[in-house]
Scaffold this active site. Structure first.
Site, PDB file in Angstrom:
ATOM      1  N   GLU A  14      13.005  -2.917  11.064  1.00  0.00           N
ATOM      2  CA  GLU A  14      12.698  -1.788  10.187  1.00  0.00           C
ATOM      3  C   GLU A  14      11.484  -1.035  10.720  1.00  0.00           C
ATOM      4  OE1 GLU A  14      11.773  -0.978   5.441  1.00  0.00           O
ATOM      5  OE2 GLU A  14      11.271  -2.915   6.334  1.00  0.00           O
ATOM      6  N   LYS A  32      -2.576  -8.562  -7.656  1.00  0.00           N
ATOM      7  CA  LYS A  32      -3.341  -8.267  -6.450  1.00  0.00           C
ATOM      8  C   LYS A  32      -2.750  -7.026  -5.809  1.00  0.00           C
ATOM      9  CE  LYS A  32      -3.062  -9.399  -2.159  1.00  0.00           C
ATOM     10  NZ  LYS A  32      -3.624  -8.166  -1.511  1.00  0.00           N
ATOM     11  N   ALA A  33      -3.489  -5.934  -5.901  1.00  0.00           N
ATOM     12  CA  ALA A  33      -3.074  -4.703  -5.239  1.00  0.00           C
ATOM     13  C   ALA A  33      -3.602  -4.710  -3.808  1.00  0.00           C
ATOM     14  CB  ALA A  33      -3.586  -3.493  -5.995  1.00  0.00           C
ATOM     15  N   TRP A  43       0.790  -1.230   0.000  1.00  0.00           N
ATOM     16  CA  TRP A  43       0.000   0.000   0.000  1.00  0.00           C
ATOM     17  C   TRP A  43       0.819   1.275   0.000  1.00  0.00           C
ATOM     18  CZ3 TRP A  43       2.133   2.140   4.178  1.00  0.00           C
ATOM     19  CH2 TRP A  43       2.546   1.301   5.213  1.00  0.00           C
ATOM     20  N   ASN A  44       2.126   1.216   0.184  1.00  0.00           N
ATOM     21  CA  ASN A  44       2.866   2.458   0.427  1.00  0.00           C
ATOM     22  C   ASN A  44       3.055   3.318  -0.816  1.00  0.00           C
ATOM     23  OD1 ASN A  44       4.620   0.353  -0.383  1.00  0.00           O
ATOM     24  ND2 ASN A  44       6.398   1.411   0.426  1.00  0.00           N
ATOM     25  N   GLU A  73      11.216  -8.063  -4.076  1.00  0.00           N
ATOM     26  CA  GLU A  73      11.726  -6.768  -3.612  1.00  0.00           C
ATOM     27  C   GLU A  73      11.209  -6.603  -2.192  1.00  0.00           C
ATOM     28  OE1 GLU A  73      12.087  -3.251  -2.346  1.00  0.00           O
ATOM     29  OE2 GLU A  73      10.557  -2.683  -3.797  1.00  0.00           O
ATOM     30  N   LEU A  74      12.065  -6.882  -1.219  1.00  0.00           N
ATOM     31  CA  LEU A  74      11.628  -6.990   0.169  1.00  0.00           C
ATOM     32  C   LEU A  74      12.154  -5.821   1.006  1.00  0.00           C
ATOM     33  CD1 LEU A  74      12.168 -10.836   0.575  1.00  0.00           C
ATOM     34  CD2 LEU A  74      10.205  -9.600  -0.381  1.00  0.00           C
ATOM     35  N   CYS A 117      10.477   1.486   1.632  1.00  0.00           N
ATOM     36  CA  CYS A 117      11.398   0.388   1.933  1.00  0.00           C
ATOM     37  C   CYS A 117      12.852   0.826   1.878  1.00  0.00           C
ATOM     38  CB  CYS A 117      11.150  -0.784   0.998  1.00  0.00           C
ATOM     39  SG  CYS A 117      11.175  -0.356  -0.749  1.00  0.00           S
TER      40      CYS A 117
END
Length: 482
Positions: free
Chosen positions: A384, A178-179, A154-155, A253-254, A287
């Site tokens: 984080e 899937k958004a 969501w960011n 992409e984490l 991120c």
């Protein structure tokens, strides 16, 4: 149709049609600046997902057969529409995600640029001819991998989905994406631009739903040939393992915990101003946000003083207000996490220089927070924050700082400040990250790759490398018949 808030009715997009889904099952969409419910998002059933997968299978065959010149034309047309609609898309993103309107509108405009870059790269997915024996033609071809299952958080409600969509479509793939259920309308508006540009039905399918249910069905389906995910490390590991069990490649992409190493010869004021601007962007919900500030002991006081001044100058408020410099956190979960991490750091001996608590108003607001003397065992130094918390720690030796910076299992982004070319090369060589910025805190750009190392994932988005995950390399050896 829109609500009184100017928020559109949310629909899924399956097989070229907008739809509510097979059932009336929905989830609320909340404005994080007011805590008001502004809409409802439909949640897909298994039947809905099966329809989306069937559509993606058919859409792939049609799209891969479309001449690259026509694919590029359609993608450029979609980019034009995104640019034209950026103000509307940005306002919708601010309503559901909270970031200041100039950030969300800027995100939409950058998204158009990213799409144009990838559209042109579609024409540069070159193969090659290899010299070999007489009478034999040996070639290497790059072909689209097939239908993609994509998952985004969501960011970045517009830019996040588009990084997957634009790369996949440029490579010739179809998608089921899937958004986030928390920011569905911005994704819907993005997909509308592609549909209105003439994308064939079934090539791009947008769904929402219970994350575990959707991911299991999409990844396990024999239709899906690639899994592309942006999100947290724990969820990424789960989805990568599921993809691996099905022998499907994945693009991950984490998260990260980006260190900022401010060396003794750096300008502490300039470094603090640059780092603070990046820290408060999107309320720290990025991120690649700088999140551990390692500052040489000789300049740490000046750096901290300027960082505190920058934090206290930020106007926190509703993203729709033009004077707002930082909006709310996206949800109550993030607010509770900020309170927990701050309380833990203070309990272990850290000092709050400014902020440190929620803002006293409706919405999920947390004050820009600067902490000093944060011990290594504080949760904030290993977890984080994904929010507006800035822990500052002094160091005396650069080797010590680099050991601290590299001491976590993450490796997405890192930052360094120095006036020495030799030290800059040391930082470039030794900081373990997929993205490194020196003497600035720049964000992602569409002409260069972004991605992580270690637990922060694998694969790259952006730049010529962006299409790699979506293409397979085929060797063809053709022996001519005499």
């Amino acid at each position: 149709m829109t609500t009184d808030h100017g928020y559109p009715a949310v629909r899924m997009h399956i097989a070229g049609r907008w739809c509510q889904g097979e059932t009336e099952r929905t989830a609320p969409v909340v404005n994080p600046a007011t805590e008001e419910v502004i809409g409802e998002v439909p949640l897909a059933t298994r039947a809905d997902l099966d329809r989306a997968l069937d559509a993606a299978a058919g859409g792939f065959e049609a799209w891969r057969a479309t001449p690259v010149t026509e694919r590029t034309r359609i993608l450029h047309a979609a980019a034009d529409l995104i640019g034209e609609r950026a103000a509307r898309i940005g306002r919708i993103a601010t309503l559901e995600q909270g970031k200041p309107l100039r950030e969300s509108t800027g995100e939409a405009r950058r998204t158009a640029g990213t799409l144009r870059w990838h559209a042109d790269d579609a024409r540069r997915a070159y193969g090659r001819i290899i010299p070999t024996d007489p009478g034999t033609i040996l070639t290497v071809r790059r072909e689209p991998i097939g239908p993609v299952a994509a998952f985004v958080p969501w960011n970045f409600p517009v830019g996040g989905p588009n990084r997957k969509i634009s790369s996949a479509l440029a490579a010739g793939c179809s998608l089921v994406i899937k958004a986030s259920e928390e920011t569905p309308a911005a994704a819907m508006e993005l997909v509308s631009c592609y549909a209105d540009a003439g994308l064939p039905p079934g090539v791009l399918n947008l769904v929402f739903g219970e994350p575990a249910e959707v991911s299991e069905q999409l990844i396990n389906s024999p239709v899906t040939r690639l899994v592309a995910f942006t999100g947290s490390v724990p969820v990424g590991k789960l989805l990568a393992a599921r993809a691996g069990q099905a022998m499907k490649p994945s693009l991950m992409e984490l998260g990260g915990h980006a260190p900022v190493v401010v060396c003794a010869d750096a300008d502490p004021v300039r470094a603090a101003r640059s780092a603070a601007r990046a820290k408060w962007a999107n309320a720290g919900q990025v991120c690649t946000s700088p999140s551990r500030f390692l500052v040489h002991e000789s300049i740490v006081e000046e750096f901290t003083a300027e960082f505190v001044r920058a934090a206290e100058a930020v106007t926190v408020g509703d993203g729709l207000d033009e004077s707002t410099g930082m909006g709310p956190l996206a949800n109550e979960r993030r607010l509770k996490t900020m309170e927990r991490l701050t309380a833990d750091a203070v309990a272990r001996g850290a000092s709050v220089q400014t902020g440190g608590e929620p803002v006293d108003r409706p919405g999920y607001f947390f004050a820009p927070t600067v902490l000093t003397d944060v011990p290594a065992d504080a949760e904030l130094m290993s977890e984080e924050p994904f929010g507006p918390l800035a822990p500052i720690v002094a160091f005396g030796d650069l080797d010590e700082a680099l050991d601290t910076a590299n001491g976590l299992p993450y490796g997405l982004a890192a930052y360094g400040f120095t006036d020495s070319a030799a030290t800059a090369e040391t930082l470039s060589d030794r900081l373990q990250a997929g993205i490194l910025s020196i003497n600035h805190c720049g964000g992602s750009v569409h002409e260069a790759p972004s991605g992580g190392v270690k637990d922060s994932g694998y694969g790259r988005e952006g730049g010529p490398e962006a299409l790699d995950a979506y293409l397979v390399t085929k060797r063809v050896s053709h022996q001519l018949v005499p």
